[in-house]
Design a protein around this motif. Structure first.
Motif, mmCIF file in Angstrom:
data_model
loop_
_atom_site.group_PDB
_atom_site.id
_atom_site.type_symbol
_atom_site.label_atom_id
_atom_site.label_comp_id
_atom_site.label_asym_id
_atom_site.label_seq_id
_atom_site.Cartn_x
_atom_site.Cartn_y
_atom_site.Cartn_z
ATOM 1 N N LEU A 1 0.801 -1.396 0.008
ATOM 2 C CA LEU A 1 -0.009 0.150 -0.004
ATOM 3 C C LEU A 1 0.760 1.223 0.031
ATOM 4 C CD1 LEU A 1 -2.782 -0.785 2.639
ATOM 5 C CD2 LEU A 1 -3.051 -0.960 0.116
ATOM 6 N N GLU A 2 1.894 1.298 0.712
ATOM 7 C CA GLU A 2 2.627 2.359 1.238
ATOM 8 C C GLU A 2 3.559 2.455 -0.174
ATOM 9 O OE1 GLU A 2 3.635 2.610 5.802
ATOM 10 O OE2 GLU A 2 4.568 0.995 4.426
ATOM 11 N N LEU A 3 3.983 1.532 -0.841
ATOM 12 C CA LEU A 3 4.648 1.357 -1.993
ATOM 13 C C LEU A 3 4.102 2.005 -3.131
ATOM 14 C CD1 LEU A 3 7.061 0.663 -3.997
ATOM 15 C CD2 LEU A 3 6.105 -1.619 -4.167
ATOM 16 N N ILE A 4 2.949 1.730 -3.290
ATOM 17 C CA ILE A 4 1.988 2.356 -4.389
ATOM 18 C C ILE A 4 1.788 3.873 -4.357
ATOM 19 C CG2 ILE A 4 -0.298 2.371 -5.423
ATOM 20 C CD1 ILE A 4 -0.530 -0.723 -5.108
ATOM 21 N N GLY A 5 1.695 4.249 -3.000
ATOM 22 C CA GLY A 5 1.380 5.700 -2.785
ATOM 23 C C GLY A 5 2.729 6.393 -3.072
ATOM 24 N N VAL A 6 3.783 5.940 -2.707
ATOM 25 C CA VAL A 6 5.142 6.599 -3.004
ATOM 26 C C VAL A 6 5.304 6.655 -4.878
ATOM 27 C CG1 VAL A 6 7.504 6.656 -2.622
ATOM 28 C CG2 VAL A 6 6.010 6.418 -0.826
ATOM 29 N N ALA A 7 5.163 5.341 -5.097
ATOM 30 C CA ALA A 7 5.254 5.197 -6.848
ATOM 31 C C ALA A 7 4.592 6.205 -7.527
ATOM 32 C CB ALA A 7 4.981 3.799 -7.116
ATOM 33 N N LYS A 8 3.334 6.566 -7.038
ATOM 34 C CA LYS A 8 2.576 7.124 -7.660
ATOM 35 C C LYS A 8 2.818 8.678 -7.635
ATOM 36 C CE LYS A 8 -0.903 4.835 -9.600
ATOM 37 N NZ LYS A 8 -1.362 4.938 -11.078
ATOM 38 N N GLU A 9 3.484 8.942 -6.494
ATOM 39 C CA GLU A 9 4.162 10.540 -6.416
ATOM 40 C C GLU A 9 5.378 10.427 -7.426
ATOM 41 O OE1 GLU A 9 5.322 11.284 -2.327
ATOM 42 O OE2 GLU A 9 2.982 11.157 -1.651
ATOM 43 N N ILE A 10 6.165 9.605 -7.726
ATOM 44 C CA ILE A 10 7.183 9.617 -8.467
ATOM 45 C C ILE A 10 6.652 9.459 -10.186
ATOM 46 C CG2 ILE A 10 9.255 8.366 -9.341
ATOM 47 C CD1 ILE A 10 9.295 7.098 -6.444
ATOM 48 N N GLU B 1 -6.780 -10.800 2.882
ATOM 49 C CA GLU B 1 -6.303 -9.271 2.845
ATOM 50 C C GLU B 1 -7.156 -8.467 1.901
ATOM 51 O OE1 GLU B 1 -2.550 -10.406 1.511
ATOM 52 O OE2 GLU B 1 -1.687 -10.582 3.536
ATOM 53 N N PHE B 2 -8.574 -9.096 1.747
ATOM 54 C CA PHE B 2 -9.193 -8.646 0.468
ATOM 55 C C PHE B 2 -9.483 -6.964 0.734
ATOM 56 C CE2 PHE B 2 -13.423 -7.470 -1.363
ATOM 57 C CZ PHE B 2 -12.949 -7.852 -2.635
ATOM 58 N N GLU B 3 -9.752 -6.508 2.140
ATOM 59 C CA GLU B 3 -9.821 -5.289 2.716
ATOM 60 C C GLU B 3 -8.599 -4.379 2.095
ATOM 61 O OE1 GLU B 3 -11.093 -4.785 6.656
ATOM 62 O OE2 GLU B 3 -12.990 -5.820 6.300
ATOM 63 N N TYR B 4 -7.657 -5.061 2.550
ATOM 64 C CA TYR B 4 -6.231 -4.262 1.904
ATOM 65 C C TYR B 4 -6.291 -4.214 0.398
ATOM 66 C CZ TYR B 4 -4.178 -4.856 6.555
ATOM 67 O OH TYR B 4 -3.887 -4.856 7.777
ATOM 68 N N ALA B 5 -6.605 -5.299 -0.381
ATOM 69 C CA ALA B 5 -6.882 -4.739 -1.923
ATOM 70 C C ALA B 5 -7.872 -3.531 -2.271
ATOM 71 C CB ALA B 5 -7.039 -6.028 -2.378
ATOM 72 N N GLN B 6 -8.708 -3.557 -1.403
ATOM 73 C CA GLN B 6 -9.792 -2.682 -1.742
ATOM 74 C C GLN B 6 -9.342 -1.198 -1.498
ATOM 75 O OE1 GLN B 6 -13.120 -4.067 0.641
ATOM 76 N NE2 GLN B 6 -14.424 -4.155 -1.246
ATOM 77 N N LYS B 7 -8.643 -1.150 -0.427
ATOM 78 C CA LYS B 7 -7.947 0.130 -0.046
ATOM 79 C C LYS B 7 -6.639 0.431 -0.952
ATOM 80 C CE LYS B 7 -5.483 2.355 3.918
ATOM 81 N NZ LYS B 7 -5.045 2.452 5.212
ATOM 82 N N ALA B 8 -6.054 -0.517 -1.521
ATOM 83 C CA ALA B 8 -5.063 -0.279 -2.745
ATOM 84 C C ALA B 8 -5.608 0.358 -3.875
ATOM 85 C CB ALA B 8 -4.269 -1.732 -2.791
ATOM 86 N N LEU B 9 -6.774 -0.210 -4.172
ATOM 87 C CA LEU B 9 -7.351 0.283 -5.576
ATOM 88 C C LEU B 9 -7.870 1.904 -5.264
ATOM 89 C CD1 LEU B 9 -9.837 -2.917 -6.365
ATOM 90 C CD2 LEU B 9 -7.839 -2.003 -7.595
ATOM 91 N N MET C 1 -6.101 3.811 -3.447
ATOM 92 C CA MET C 1 -4.912 4.669 -3.484
ATOM 93 C C MET C 1 -4.217 4.736 -4.795
ATOM 94 S SD MET C 1 -2.998 3.435 0.137
ATOM 95 C CE MET C 1 -1.745 4.294 -0.222
ATOM 96 N N GLY C 2 -4.911 4.119 -5.824
ATOM 97 C CA GLY C 2 -4.191 4.166 -7.083
ATOM 98 C C GLY C 2 -3.954 3.035 -7.780
ATOM 99 N N ALA C 3 -3.792 1.859 -7.118
ATOM 100 C CA ALA C 3 -3.677 0.544 -7.797
ATOM 101 C C ALA C 3 -4.690 0.312 -8.949
ATOM 102 C CB ALA C 3 -3.631 -0.627 -6.697
ATOM 103 N N ASP C 4 -4.335 -0.431 -9.927
ATOM 104 C CA ASP C 4 -4.958 -0.456 -11.171
ATOM 105 C C ASP C 4 -5.794 -1.824 -11.154
ATOM 106 O OD1 ASP C 4 -4.582 1.639 -12.936
ATOM 107 O OD2 ASP C 4 -2.449 1.339 -12.294
ATOM 108 N N ASP C 5 -5.455 -2.774 -10.527
ATOM 109 C CA ASP C 5 -5.975 -4.130 -10.487
ATOM 110 C C ASP C 5 -5.399 -4.801 -9.145
ATOM 111 O OD1 ASP C 5 -7.817 -6.298 -10.909
ATOM 112 O OD2 ASP C 5 -7.537 -5.956 -13.197
ATOM 113 N N TYR C 6 -5.915 -6.060 -9.043
ATOM 114 C CA TYR C 6 -5.439 -6.777 -7.769
ATOM 115 C C TYR C 6 -5.591 -8.417 -8.174
ATOM 116 C CZ TYR C 6 -10.368 -7.692 -6.008
ATOM 117 O OH TYR C 6 -11.346 -8.121 -5.818
ATOM 118 N N LEU C 7 -4.819 -9.464 -7.865
ATOM 119 C CA LEU C 7 -5.044 -10.824 -7.851
ATOM 120 C C LEU C 7 -4.859 -11.603 -6.457
ATOM 121 C CD1 LEU C 7 -2.563 -11.045 -10.948
ATOM 122 C CD2 LEU C 7 -4.945 -11.002 -10.849
ATOM 123 N N LEU C 8 -5.718 -12.375 -6.266
ATOM 124 C CA LEU C 8 -5.817 -13.023 -5.184
ATOM 125 C C LEU C 8 -4.925 -14.471 -5.311
ATOM 126 C CD1 LEU C 8 -9.424 -13.240 -4.231
ATOM 127 C CD2 LEU C 8 -7.644 -11.804 -3.305
#
Length: 362
Positions: A61-70, A84-92, A94-101
């Motif tokens: 999650l933190e990685l995506i946040g920093v990567a999007k700033e770059i 960790e499905f709730e985390y995946a939803q939070k990642a979306l 924050m700017g993630a484009d998709d997720y895989l289980l």
């Protein structure tokens, strides 16, 4: 693509278990945690990030946040466990484009990556078209070059412009030289100072292919692009008189000026914005050359001539018509009424209103 996962076995499977090259993807690095991934994103500028959601130090999650700033355009896919499905939803969010289980299904991963690659290709194409359109407008003098916008183009070295008769479809095709080609017979060449053989061969290329064309001088200043384009047009015009003149721009080789055409142009366009630069461009000659020749042949500079012509028309309109002063100003090319009054008074010694009262004709 960059792959980030703290488990070596999963990381290697993601890296080596797929023929990414066949999918048109280069894996530029793998990372065991978020910090390593950030370092790769900064150094390799990937288009795509494939990352586990749970990693020590900097998680997904933190990685995506920093990567999007770059890089706001970076596409990212989160890999998460079922719990960790709730985390995946939070990642979306924050700017993630998709997720895989987990466990990852190969077909799902390939489908997801292909989908994002297609999106990237569309965005890259739109970005190139937007940048090319901006560059062309700057070259044509339709838009002023802005430093931050121009720097985004990533152009290097000195520039040169080549142009040819647009109806000739067999114009230069030299993409290996790093040029941008535009409709209307225009080539933009960067790092031109390193491509001297190109300039040496250009005359022969135009001659052998019966192309009327011209090439500008070189400049590293993007503000010079409209002038370089004008130089290329001038060189093209002089090339029409024969290959002996060559297609490269030379300041001392100027196209002849027909003063009757200049006077006629002013007569037909005095109601519009007329500048020395625009008229010089129309005749494919440099501003300084046009100004010098005009002064030699008329005894006055070009702006003085245009102003005097407009003032004589304005005097007639004030004396023989019922037009208001601001309408007269607009009719002779002045959108600012106050400026028109100042120029008119300087020329006649009277304001437009006083002139009308004094010189009203039947």
């Amino acid at each position: 693509m960059v792959i980030a996962d703290d488990e070596w076995l999963i990381r290697e499977r993601l890296h080596q278990g797929f023929d990414w090259t066949e999918l048109g993807i280069e894996v530029v690095g793998t990372a065991a945690d978020g910090y390593e991934a950030i370092s790769l994103i900064k150094s390799e500028a990937p288009h795509l990030l494939l990352t586990d959601i749970r990693m020590p130090g900097l998680d997904g999650l933190e990685l995506i946040g920093v990567a999007k700033e770059i890089n706001p355009l970076l596409k990212s896919v989160i890999i998460s466990g079922f719990g960790e499905f709730e985390y995946a939803q939070k990642a979306l969010k924050m700017g993630a484009d998709d997720y895989l289980l987990k466990p990852i299904v190969d077909e799902d991963l390939i489908y997801t990556v292909n989908k994002l690659v297609h999106q990237i290709e569309i965005e890259e194409k739109e970005k190139r078209e937007k940048e090319d359109n901006y560059l062309l407008k700057v070259i044509l003098g339709e838009q002023k070059a802005e430093e931050h916008a121009f720097n985004q183009l990533g152009l290097k070295g000195k520039y040169a412009i080549v142009c040819w008769e647009s109806e000739q479809e067999n114009g230069p095709q030299m993409n290996e030289l790093g040029v941008k080609s535009f409709e209307g017979g225009i080539l933009f060449l960067e790092e031109a100072e390193q491509k001297q053989p190109f300039f040496q061969q250009l005359d022969g290329y135009f001659t052998d292919n019966k192309i009327v064309g011209g090439c500008s001088s070189l400049s590293g200043n993007y503000d010079d692009l409209p002038n370089l384009y004008k130089q290329a047009l001038m060189a093209k015009e002089q090339n029409k008189f024969g290959p002996a003149l060559g297609c490269l721009f030379h300041e001392h080789t100027q196209s002849p000026i027909n003063m009757e055409e200049v006077f006629l142009y002013v007569k037909e366009n005095y109601q519009q914005a007329i500048t020395l630069q625009s008229l010089a461009a129309k005749f494919f000659i440099s501003d300084s050359y046009f100004s010098r020749v005009f002064k030699q042949q008329t005894g006055k500079n070009f702006i003085e001539y245009v102003t005097e012509y407009r003032m004589e028309i304005a005097k007639d309109l004030l004396g023989y018509s019922s037009m208001k002063s601001n309408e007269v100003g607009s009719a002779v090319g002045y959108t600012d009424q106050r400026y028109f009054s100042q120029i008119f008074k300087k020329y006649t010694g009277m304001t437009p209103s006083l002139y009308r009262n004094t010189n009203k004709k039947v």
